[in-house]
Scaffold this active site. Structure first.
Site: not given
Length: 268
Positions: A51, A124, A153
């Site tokens: 990937d 993605n 975060d």
């Protein structure tokens, strides 16, 4: 009739190199033309690896409109359709037109800072986070509606195909690729008496735009944007707009392809 032109993109592992050589042999026997580099005259991209190699291929070819067939020599291989032993079978299916095309819609972010507007694109996901251990304080606005004063975060926006990647590791939902939706997933959100940040992912229509506006100390801090394993740093960011891109990536799927079977075999 001119021969079909194929560009082969491969990583550097021994198995990938051997697979690339075998693919050249199979294609040559079928009178295909092998391209030495990618350009718009290429009819098909064969991507050999996992990937990560697929994502590198798409970015290095600058979001090609050319169909891509993935040959898995890596690990999970969600994007990849074949294994090396199926090369000749694939070429026969391709010549017969016996395949379908899966359309992947990337996302893009427009980052506004003192120097102007910068653009990045993710297949993605796109992750916005503070540098090092610094928290990110961001106002989240959906179209024109403020929905959250977020501190944590970071914030990740993922596509359906990216829902199985970093998004899944952060506790986000798995999303079928047929759904025209994006997903907003918090990364280590704060939940205190001062801040009540959302802790689960939000699925929303891909037609909507998410705006992240920097607040308090984050206005002057550096932000890190990560997308498909790539990173860029930005300073003095005022806002980031994230939306579905107009581009489409075309991925070839062969007869018998079943997303749910692949998901079960590789992830669940």
């Amino acid at each position: 009739m001119k021969p079909t032109k194929v560009f082969i993109y491969s990583n550097d592992t021994g198995l990938s190199k051997a697979t690339a050589n075998e693919l050249v042999n199979v294609l040559s026997k079928k009178k295909f033309e092998i391209a030495s580099k990618y350009d718009e005259t290429v009819d098909l991209i064969a991507c050999i690896g996992g990937d990560g190699t697929f994502l590198n291929c798409v970015h290095e070819c600058r979001l090609p409109k050319t169909p891509i067939i993935g040959i898995n020599t890596g690990h999970l291989g969600f994007f990849q359709e074949l294994v090396p032993s199926e090369l000749e079978m694939f070429v026969n299916h391709y010549n017969d037109g016996n395949y379908t095309v899966e359309k992947i819609h990337p996302i893009r972010a427009l980052i506004t800072d003192r120097d102007g507007i910068h653009e990045i694109t993710g297949i993605n996901e796109i992750l916005v986070m503070g540098m090092y251990t610094k928290l990110a304080h961001l106002s989240i606005i959906m179209d024109d509606t403020p929905i959250q004063e977020f501190i944590g975060d970071g914030i990740l926006v993922s596509t359906p195909v990216g829902s199985t990647a970093y998004n899944y590791s952060l506790g986000g939902s798995l999303v079928a690729p047929e759904l025209d939706a994006l997903q907003l997933t918090p990364m280590a959100p704060m939940n205190t008496s001062a801040y009540r940040c959302f802790r689960s992912s939000i699925l929303y229509p891909a037609s909507k735009k998410v705006r992240l506006v920097t607040r308090k100390s984050t206005v002057g801090d550096k932000l890190l944007l990560a997308y498909d394993g790539l990173t860029r740093e930005f300073s003095n960011v005022s806002k980031i707009d994230v939306m579905q891109a107009d581009d489409e990536i075309h991925l070839l799927r062969l007869p018998g392809y079943d997303y749910w079977k692949k998901l079960t075999n590789k992830l669940l």
